[in-house]
Motif scaffolding. Structure first.
Motif, PDB file in Angstrom:
ATOM      1  N   MET A 181     -12.700 -23.035  12.084  1.00  9.50           N
ATOM      2  CA  MET A 181     -12.447 -24.055  11.068  1.00  9.50           C
ATOM      3  C   MET A 181     -13.497 -25.156  11.138  1.00  9.50           C
ATOM      4  O   MET A 181     -13.935 -25.668  10.108  1.00  9.50           O
ATOM      5  CB  MET A 181     -11.054 -24.668  11.264  1.00  9.50           C
ATOM      6  CG  MET A 181      -9.904 -23.754  10.964  1.00  9.50           C
ATOM      7  SD  MET A 181      -8.304 -24.484  11.447  1.00  9.50           S
ATOM      8  CE  MET A 181      -8.220 -25.926  10.383  1.00  9.50           C
ATOM      9  N   ILE A 182     -13.894 -25.534  12.345  1.00  9.26           N
ATOM     10  CA  ILE A 182     -14.833 -26.639  12.558  1.00  9.26           C
ATOM     11  C   ILE A 182     -16.264 -26.246  12.157  1.00  9.26           C
ATOM     12  O   ILE A 182     -17.024 -27.074  11.669  1.00  9.26           O
ATOM     13  CB  ILE A 182     -14.804 -27.070  14.056  1.00  9.26           C
ATOM     14  CG1 ILE A 182     -13.419 -27.555  14.463  1.00  9.26           C
ATOM     15  CG2 ILE A 182     -15.873 -28.086  14.381  1.00  9.26           C
ATOM     16  CD1 ILE A 182     -13.020 -28.908  14.002  1.00  9.26           C
ATOM     17  N   ALA A 183     -16.621 -24.988  12.354  1.00 12.89           N
ATOM     18  CA  ALA A 183     -18.005 -24.531  12.173  1.00 12.89           C
ATOM     19  C   ALA A 183     -18.650 -24.952  10.839  1.00 12.89           C
ATOM     20  O   ALA A 183     -19.791 -25.406  10.849  1.00 12.89           O
ATOM     21  CB  ALA A 183     -18.097 -23.019  12.359  1.00 12.89           C
ATOM     22  N   ALA A 209     -10.239 -18.675   9.068  1.00 12.80           N
ATOM     23  CA  ALA A 209     -10.105 -19.268  10.406  1.00 12.80           C
ATOM     24  C   ALA A 209      -8.787 -20.038  10.512  1.00 12.80           C
ATOM     25  O   ALA A 209      -8.079 -19.945  11.519  1.00 12.80           O
ATOM     26  CB  ALA A 209     -11.289 -20.174  10.709  1.00 12.80           C
ATOM     27  N   TYR A 210      -8.429 -20.793   9.475  1.00 16.22           N
ATOM     28  CA  TYR A 210      -7.154 -21.522   9.447  1.00 16.22           C
ATOM     29  C   TYR A 210      -5.983 -20.546   9.634  1.00 16.22           C
ATOM     30  O   TYR A 210      -5.112 -20.770  10.466  1.00 16.22           O
ATOM     31  CB  TYR A 210      -7.013 -22.278   8.119  1.00 16.22           C
ATOM     32  CG  TYR A 210      -5.684 -22.964   7.963  1.00 16.22           C
ATOM     33  CD1 TYR A 210      -5.503 -24.268   8.409  1.00 16.22           C
ATOM     34  CD2 TYR A 210      -4.585 -22.305   7.397  1.00 16.22           C
ATOM     35  CE1 TYR A 210      -4.264 -24.889   8.281  1.00 16.22           C
ATOM     36  CE2 TYR A 210      -3.359 -22.917   7.275  1.00 16.22           C
ATOM     37  CZ  TYR A 210      -3.205 -24.214   7.716  1.00 16.22           C
ATOM     38  OH  TYR A 210      -1.975 -24.825   7.603  1.00 16.22           O
ATOM     39  N   ARG A 228     -10.570 -32.237  14.555  1.00 13.95           N
ATOM     40  CA  ARG A 228     -10.186 -31.281  15.594  1.00 13.95           C
ATOM     41  C   ARG A 228      -8.804 -31.630  16.166  1.00 13.95           C
ATOM     42  O   ARG A 228      -7.971 -30.753  16.373  1.00 13.95           O
ATOM     43  CB  ARG A 228     -11.228 -31.252  16.711  1.00 13.95           C
ATOM     44  CG  ARG A 228     -10.920 -30.240  17.813  1.00 13.95           C
ATOM     45  CD  ARG A 228     -11.873 -30.354  18.989  1.00 13.95           C
ATOM     46  NE  ARG A 228     -13.264 -30.282  18.624  1.00 13.95           N
ATOM     47  CZ  ARG A 228     -13.959 -29.158  18.458  1.00 13.95           C
ATOM     48  NH1 ARG A 228     -13.376 -27.992  18.630  1.00 13.95           N
ATOM     49  NH2 ARG A 228     -15.232 -29.195  18.127  1.00 13.95           N
ATOM     50  N   GLU A 229      -8.545 -32.919  16.422  1.00 12.46           N
ATOM     51  CA  GLU A 229      -7.250 -33.350  16.960  1.00 12.46           C
ATOM     52  C   GLU A 229      -6.106 -32.957  16.016  1.00 12.46           C
ATOM     53  O   GLU A 229      -5.084 -32.429  16.458  1.00 12.46           O
ATOM     54  CB  GLU A 229      -7.230 -34.866  17.176  1.00 12.46           C
ATOM     55  CG  GLU A 229      -8.078 -35.346  18.328  1.00 12.46           C
ATOM     56  CD  GLU A 229      -8.130 -36.872  18.397  1.00 12.46           C
ATOM     57  OE1 GLU A 229      -7.207 -37.543  17.871  1.00 12.46           O
ATOM     58  OE2 GLU A 229      -9.110 -37.386  18.968  1.00 12.46           O
ATOM     59  N   GLU A 245     -13.833 -19.504   2.024  1.00 17.75           N
ATOM     60  CA  GLU A 245     -13.086 -18.329   2.470  1.00 17.75           C
ATOM     61  C   GLU A 245     -13.160 -18.158   3.987  1.00 17.75           C
ATOM     62  O   GLU A 245     -12.164 -17.782   4.617  1.00 17.75           O
ATOM     63  CB  GLU A 245     -13.567 -17.084   1.736  1.00 17.75           C
ATOM     64  CG  GLU A 245     -13.087 -17.096   0.291  1.00 17.75           C
ATOM     65  CD  GLU A 245     -13.602 -15.948  -0.556  1.00 17.75           C
ATOM     66  OE1 GLU A 245     -14.386 -15.112  -0.057  1.00 17.75           O
ATOM     67  OE2 GLU A 245     -13.209 -15.902  -1.734  1.00 17.75           O
ATOM     68  N   LYS A 246     -14.302 -18.457   4.588  1.00 13.42           N
ATOM     69  CA  LYS A 246     -14.414 -18.402   6.053  1.00 13.42           C
ATOM     70  C   LYS A 246     -13.512 -19.453   6.694  1.00 13.42           C
ATOM     71  O   LYS A 246     -12.834 -19.191   7.688  1.00 13.42           O
ATOM     72  CB  LYS A 246     -15.863 -18.591   6.498  1.00 13.42           C
ATOM     73  CG  LYS A 246     -16.712 -17.371   6.280  1.00 13.42           C
ATOM     74  CD  LYS A 246     -18.132 -17.591   6.771  1.00 13.42           C
ATOM     75  CE  LYS A 246     -18.970 -16.347   6.517  1.00 13.42           C
ATOM     76  NZ  LYS A 246     -20.372 -16.549   6.885  1.00 13.42           N
TER      77      LYS A 246
END
Length: 127
Positions: free
Chosen positions: A25-27, A16-17, A54-55, A11-12
């Motif tokens: 999103m990366i976290a 973020a998305y 990430r790219e 859900e987090k």
């Protein structure tokens, strides 16, 4: 990993998305994250590693002026979660496939999240 923790992480990530928050999103992602996007039965994007992810996330961000994934259901098995998704987006620019800026996209899909070391190790999106 228990389903409650998996659900919280997913859900987090989706929140973020939806807000175009790449760092958010990366976290929760494992350093060796594997990402695959399949549509109509064939893989059209595949990456491995957090920098490649990430790219792709940055490229995707520029395509939409609005995007929203809504979770409509979950199922869990071992260290995997399958999430049923309703997706809606509005294009920010014209695409080579003929879609135009401001066109609205709506589809149903599913995402499979696999976890390792309390992080998301695999994301597979299907539409």
């Amino acid at each position: 990993m228990n389903p409650i923790k998996m659900k919280e992480i997913i859900e987090k990530y989706i929140s973020a998305y939806n807000s175009f928050d790449i760092e958010g999103m990366i976290a929760p992602l494992h350093e060796e994250i594997e990402f695959r996007n399949s549509s109509s039965g064939s893989v059209d994007v595949e990456t491995k590693g957090i920098e490649k992810f990430r790219e792709i996330a940055e490229q995707s961000k520029s395509l939409f002026s609005y995007r929203c994934q809504t979770i409509v259901g979950y199922s869990f098995e071992d260290d995997k979660a399958q999430v049923e998704i309703d997706y809606e987006g509005i294009l920010a620019k014209d695409l080579p496939n003929g879609m135009k800026a401001d066109d609205r996209i709506h589809m149903k899909g599913r995402s499979v999240f696999a976890f390792r070391d309390e992080k998301v190790a695999v994301i597979e999106d299907y539409s």
